[in-house]
Design a protein around this motif. Structure first.
Motif, PDB file in Angstrom:
ATOM      1  N   GLY A  25      -2.530  -4.943  -1.271  1.00  0.00           N
ATOM      2  CA  GLY A  25      -2.266  -3.601  -0.765  1.00  0.00           C
ATOM      3  C   GLY A  25      -1.984  -2.617  -1.883  1.00  0.00           C
ATOM      4  N   SER A  26      -1.242  -3.061  -2.885  1.00  0.00           N
ATOM      5  CA  SER A  26      -0.957  -2.203  -4.036  1.00  0.00           C
ATOM      6  C   SER A  26      -2.236  -1.848  -4.780  1.00  0.00           C
ATOM      7  N   PHE A  45       0.822  -1.205   0.000  1.00  0.00           N
ATOM      8  CA  PHE A  45       0.000   0.000   0.000  1.00  0.00           C
ATOM      9  C   PHE A  45       0.860   1.260   0.000  1.00  0.00           C
ATOM     10  N   GLN A  46       1.886   1.287   0.836  1.00  0.00           N
ATOM     11  CA  GLN A  46       2.739   2.473   0.924  1.00  0.00           C
ATOM     12  C   GLN A  46       3.492   2.710  -0.379  1.00  0.00           C
ATOM     13  N   ALA A  48      -4.180   0.706  -2.816  1.00  0.00           N
ATOM     14  CA  ALA A  48      -3.581   2.038  -2.929  1.00  0.00           C
ATOM     15  C   ALA A  48      -3.928   2.688  -4.261  1.00  0.00           C
ATOM     16  N   ALA A  61      -3.760   8.136   3.557  1.00  0.00           N
ATOM     17  CA  ALA A  61      -2.992   6.895   3.436  1.00  0.00           C
ATOM     18  C   ALA A  61      -2.213   6.604   4.713  1.00  0.00           C
ATOM     19  N   ALA A  69      -5.896   6.148  -4.619  1.00  0.00           N
ATOM     20  CA  ALA A  69      -5.307   7.258  -5.364  1.00  0.00           C
ATOM     21  C   ALA A  69      -6.285   7.792  -6.406  1.00  0.00           C
ATOM     22  N   HIS A  98      -4.285  13.349   0.290  1.00  0.00           N
ATOM     23  CA  HIS A  98      -4.208  11.944  -0.107  1.00  0.00           C
ATOM     24  C   HIS A  98      -3.247  11.177   0.791  1.00  0.00           C
ATOM     25  N   THR A 132       1.131   3.888  -3.124  1.00  0.00           N
ATOM     26  CA  THR A 132       0.572   5.212  -2.845  1.00  0.00           C
ATOM     27  C   THR A 132       1.431   6.310  -3.443  1.00  0.00           C
TER      28      THR A 132
END
Length: 416
Positions: free
Chosen positions: A147-148, A26-27, A151, A172, A155, A168, A30
């Motif tokens: 997670g990707s 996710f990170q 994200a 997150a 977004a 945003h 993001t």
């Protein structure tokens, strides 16, 4: 009743560790999703943007000494939680970066945080498998992809709501904090050495240690305790990880271009290349733990890497859109379980081996796409993709040199 309690403990720990994998995917996705906005806000050239991406990869590749030291000092549980929080804070720092040098520093720090969380969460996953005698790592890696995806959807929604990157990234960061807090109570505690066994070992080796200390001095003894030359099997694991991540990274970066320029797909069909690879990797990772239990990690890696190489070779030799999609699907299916299996094997060698193998994997992910680009520029994209097939085949060569200790391998040794 006892079995139900053990199963519940396994499930709760698995979900907690999965939350960490989700945080990392996710990170990463993001900030990657907002690269165009970041490029515009800082007025970056294409070369400067490339260097910004390189800074993250360099930070991750250079994280090995720090990760090894922190793993020994803090353990995987504490390191995972702190690095997850650190990555969340870095999103805010990137949104507030006033200029290019600051953004470079933030991205380099992000690479270090990625290296720490990558090692810690994989150590947790390997400990989960060892403690419960069940395979789980492939499904954990599938949550990274989930997670990707999450994200990317966030977004898209936040961009439609507001152009503010700070808003945003703030949302997150809150989500990362919530996932980390969810994981904290049920992550696995780090194993503490048994005091009696440790005392017994110390008494057995006391004379030898005294002789070594007198010959080399106390500084050499301390150096042996904190650092050692990687074993041969660790280097083979690193090789398998490098070649596997080279194949993964190259397929992510070059498949769409191959579909358009070589397979002559339409603009609408060209993105299907990366879509097919990604979908097959997620599906394979969801089912790969069952394959590992049935056939063993070693066979899954060897057969999978050969399947990847053969599928891509078929696509290159046959040409056209349909063969390309079939070959890309084979690549995603075969290569998906390589990194989870190698991470488990490296974790059994200890935190230093895991940190080194993870750093080598990051190096492959970082260096692979540019190397394929250089080959394509000097020859053609077909030869560049052929190098990807060779890389996948070399995974099998490295895997044949590794002593695997998955469930099926242990069962086979017992029968012998």
């Amino acid at each position: 009743m006892h079995k139900l309690l053990v199963r519940d403990e396994f499930r709760r720990a698995q979900l907690a560790i999965a939350a960490l994998f989700c945080v990392l995917g996710f990170q990463y996705a993001t900030w990657a999703a907002r690269l165009p906005a970041l490029k515009s806000r800082l007025d970056l050239s294409e070369a400067e943007l490339g260097l910004l991406l390189m800074a993250c990869g360099v930070g991750a590749a250079a994280s090995f000494p720090l990760v090894a030291a922190l793993s020994r000092r803090w353990g995987s549980r504490r390191l995972a939680l702190l690095s997850a929080l650190f990555l969340g804070v870095l999103l805010l720092a990137l949104a507030a970066a006033p200029n290019y040098p600051v953004a470079l520093a933030v991205m380099c720090a992000d690479g270090l945080g990625v290296g720490c969380l990558n090692v810690a969460m994989n150590a947790q996953g390997a400990a989960l498998e060892s403690r419960h005698g069940r395979t789980a790592m492939s499904q954990l890696h599938a949550t990274f992809s989930a997670g990707s995806l999450g994200a990317a959807l966030l977004a898209s929604g936040m961009s439609a709501l507001s152009p503010s990157m700070a808003l945003h990234f703030g949302v997150a960061t809150v989500l990362i904090l919530l996932l980390t807090l969810y994981a904290q109570p049920t992550l696995l505690p780090d194993e503490q050495p048994d005091a009696k066994a440790e005392a017994k070992t110390d008494s057995q080796t006391d004379e030898q240690s005294t002789e070594e200390s007198s010959a080399d001095g106390p500084q050499a003894d301390e150096r042996r305790r904190t650092w050692s030359i990687p074993s041969r099997v660790t280097l083979w694991m690193g090789g398998a990880m490098v070649f596997g991540t080279v194949a993964e990274g190259a397929m992510n970066d070059w498949s769409a271009l191959y579909m358009k320029e070589v397979a002559e797909a339409s603009a609408r069909l060209a993105p299907l290349g990366i879509a097919v690879v990604s979908v097959m990797m997620v599906l394979a990772r969801l089912f790969a733990d069952g394959w590992r239990t049935k056939w063993g990690d070693g066979r899954v890696v060897r057969v999978g890497s050969v399947l990847s190489a053969a599928g891509l070779a078929f696509a290159l030799l046959a040409g056209g859109v349909v063969p390309a999609l079939i070959g890309f699907a084979a690549m995603g299916l075969g290569i998906a379980a390589v990194t989870p299996c190698v991470y488990v094997a490296a974790a059994r060698q200890g935190p230093d081996a895991l940190a080194l193998v993870a750093a080598m994997g990051t190096t492959g992910l970082l260096a692979g796409p540019p190397v394929i680009g250089f080959i394509a520029a000097g020859t053609s994209l077909v030869w560049g993709m052929a190098a990807v097939a060779v890389s996948a085949c070399l995974v099998s060569v490295c895997a044949a040199r590794i002593r695997w200790t998955g469930a099926a391998e242990v069962e086979a040794e017992v029968k012998v």
